[in-house]
Design a protein around this motif. Structure first.
Motif, PDB file in Angstrom:
ATOM      1  N   UNK A 143       0.839  -1.205   0.000  1.00 34.60           N
ATOM      2  CA  UNK A 143       0.000   0.000   0.000  1.00 34.60           C
ATOM      3  C   UNK A 143       0.869   1.248   0.000  1.00 34.60           C
ATOM      4  N   UNK A 144       2.013   1.167   0.647  1.00 29.41           N
ATOM      5  CA  UNK A 144       2.944   2.296   0.687  1.00 29.41           C
ATOM      6  C   UNK A 144       3.483   2.596  -0.717  1.00 29.41           C
ATOM      7  N   UNK A 145       3.817   1.544  -1.473  1.00 28.63           N
ATOM      8  CA  UNK A 145       4.293   1.717  -2.842  1.00 28.63           C
ATOM      9  C   UNK A 145       3.200   2.311  -3.721  1.00 28.63           C
ATOM     10  N   UNK A 146       1.975   1.797  -3.564  1.00 30.10           N
ATOM     11  CA  UNK A 146       0.873   2.293  -4.382  1.00 30.10           C
ATOM     12  C   UNK A 146       0.592   3.765  -4.112  1.00 30.10           C
TER      13      UNK A 146
ATOM     14  N   UNK B 227       3.010  10.144  -7.800  1.00 27.66           N
ATOM     15  CA  UNK B 227       3.793  10.458  -8.996  1.00 27.66           C
ATOM     16  C   UNK B 227       2.879  10.594 -10.211  1.00 27.66           C
ATOM     17  N   UNK B 228       1.882   9.719 -10.327  1.00 22.24           N
ATOM     18  CA  UNK B 228       0.946   9.802 -11.452  1.00 22.24           C
ATOM     19  C   UNK B 228       0.166  11.113 -11.416  1.00 22.24           C
ATOM     20  N   UNK B 229      -0.272  11.535 -10.223  1.00 25.68           N
ATOM     21  CA  UNK B 229      -0.999  12.798 -10.104  1.00 25.68           C
ATOM     22  C   UNK B 229      -0.129  14.000 -10.457  1.00 25.68           C
ATOM     23  N   UNK B 230       1.086  14.045  -9.941  1.00 23.17           N
ATOM     24  CA  UNK B 230       1.982  15.179 -10.215  1.00 23.17           C
ATOM     25  C   UNK B 230       2.298  15.254 -11.704  1.00 23.17           C
ATOM     26  N   UNK B 231       2.607  14.111 -12.313  1.00 23.39           N
ATOM     27  CA  UNK B 231       2.882  14.103 -13.750  1.00 23.39           C
ATOM     28  C   UNK B 231       1.649  14.515 -14.557  1.00 23.39           C
TER      29      UNK B 231
ATOM     30  N   UNK C 145       9.787  16.703 -26.437  1.00 20.86           N
ATOM     31  CA  UNK C 145      10.468  15.525 -25.903  1.00 20.86           C
ATOM     32  C   UNK C 145      10.230  15.384 -24.401  1.00 20.86           C
ATOM     33  N   UNK C 146      10.323  16.486 -23.674  1.00 16.86           N
ATOM     34  CA  UNK C 146      10.066  16.445 -22.227  1.00 16.86           C
ATOM     35  C   UNK C 146       8.612  16.100 -21.926  1.00 16.86           C
ATOM     36  N   UNK C 147       7.701  16.661 -22.699  1.00 17.49           N
ATOM     37  CA  UNK C 147       6.280  16.399 -22.510  1.00 17.49           C
ATOM     38  C   UNK C 147       5.968  14.919 -22.732  1.00 17.49           C
ATOM     39  N   UNK C 148       6.549  14.350 -23.796  1.00 19.50           N
ATOM     40  CA  UNK C 148       6.343  12.924 -24.066  1.00 19.50           C
ATOM     41  C   UNK C 148       6.954  12.053 -22.975  1.00 19.50           C
ATOM     42  N   UNK C 149       8.085  12.466 -22.439  1.00 23.72           N
ATOM     43  CA  UNK C 149       8.707  11.719 -21.345  1.00 23.72           C
ATOM     44  C   UNK C 149       7.843  11.763 -20.088  1.00 23.72           C
ATOM     45  N   UNK C 150       7.255  12.918 -19.803  1.00 28.19           N
ATOM     46  CA  UNK C 150       6.341  13.031 -18.654  1.00 28.19           C
ATOM     47  C   UNK C 150       5.089  12.189 -18.897  1.00 28.19           C
ATOM     48  N   UNK C 151       4.599  12.168 -20.129  1.00 26.20           N
ATOM     49  CA  UNK C 151       3.404  11.372 -20.449  1.00 26.20           C
ATOM     50  C   UNK C 151       3.685   9.878 -20.278  1.00 26.20           C
ATOM     51  N   UNK C 152       4.824   9.400 -20.741  1.00 30.75           N
ATOM     52  CA  UNK C 152       5.124   7.973 -20.587  1.00 30.75           C
ATOM     53  C   UNK C 152       5.322   7.638 -19.108  1.00 30.75           C
ATOM     54  N   UNK C 153       5.863   8.585 -18.332  1.00 33.32           N
ATOM     55  CA  UNK C 153       5.999   8.391 -16.886  1.00 33.32           C
ATOM     56  C   UNK C 153       4.632   8.339 -16.226  1.00 33.32           C
ATOM     57  N   UNK C 154       3.722   9.192 -16.654  1.00 34.25           N
ATOM     58  CA  UNK C 154       2.360   9.181 -16.115  1.00 34.25           C
ATOM     59  C   UNK C 154       1.676   7.853 -16.390  1.00 34.25           C
ATOM     60  N   UNK C 155       1.766   7.381 -17.621  1.00 35.97           N
ATOM     61  CA  UNK C 155       1.153   6.098 -17.979  1.00 35.97           C
ATOM     62  C   UNK C 155       1.760   4.962 -17.164  1.00 35.97           C
TER      63      UNK C 155
ATOM     64  N   UNK D 128       1.170   1.160 -12.579  1.00 39.95           N
ATOM     65  CA  UNK D 128       1.718   0.565 -11.359  1.00 39.95           C
ATOM     66  C   UNK D 128       0.822   0.821 -10.154  1.00 39.95           C
ATOM     67  N   UNK D 129       0.093   1.924 -10.169  1.00 31.31           N
ATOM     68  CA  UNK D 129      -0.811   2.251  -9.077  1.00 31.31           C
ATOM     69  C   UNK D 129      -2.056   1.366  -9.125  1.00 31.31           C
ATOM     70  N   UNK D 130      -2.726   1.318 -10.269  1.00 31.61           N
ATOM     71  CA  UNK D 130      -3.990   0.584 -10.403  1.00 31.61           C
ATOM     72  C   UNK D 130      -3.790  -0.893 -10.753  1.00 31.61           C
TER      73      UNK D 130
END
Length: 151
Positions: free
Chosen positions: A3-6, A12-16, A39-49, A54-56
């Motif tokens: 639960x701590x990891x989630x 992280x998903x919310x901030x991204x 490039x940065x936007x796409x990197x943030x998007x792949x991090x969000x996904x 990993x959360x859900x």
């Protein structure tokens, strides 16, 4: 401990996601700055996904992540900073294909967070480690980029 990891993945998903929303309103006049921002936007998007999955841990989010990874690779091919030299390969069809994968991944992300959507196969929780997910994305992206750039 799980639960701590989630909770971390959720944060992280919310901030991204907030960065992605703010990024929709940013425009640059300089083509180089715009390419770097893309490039940065796409990197943030792949991090969000990645962290949303990993959360859900729902299968539909993994499918969305895979679709977005394909879109991300197409964006890498069409970005002015990382564009390949073979311009015959890059045409409007490639951009349209990337857009279709991008939109499909976004639909999977939205559906993955809907609690009312309860399809047994797509919403089943599956356990995959962070290292495996990131390794697969980077491995697929590296192989795809190498293959396309050597053709």
């Amino acid at each position: 401990m799980e639960a701590h990891k989630e909770t971390h993945y959720k944060s992280i998903a919310y901030v991204c996601s907030l960065f992605l929303i703010f990024g929709l309103f940013i425009q640059f006049d300089n083509e180089v700055k715009e390419a770097i921002f893309d490039l940065l936007y796409d990197l943030i998007a792949i991090t969000t996904f990645t962290f949303a999955y990993l959360w859900q841990k729902r299968r539909i989010l993994l499918i969305g992540l895979a679709l977005y990874a394909v879109s991300w690779n197409v964006d890498l091919l069409t970005n002015p900073l990382t564009m390949i030299q073979n311009h015959y390969f890059l045409d409007l069809n490639l951009s349209i294909i990337g857009l279709v994968f991008n939109a499909s991944g976004l639909v999977c992300l939205i559906v993955g967070f809907m609690e009312k959507f309860q399809h047994d196969y797509l919403t089943k929780r599956i356990e995959i480690d962070l290292k495996v997910v990131v390794g697969l994305i980077l491995g697929f992206s590296g192989i795809f980029q190498l293959l396309v750039r050597t053709i």
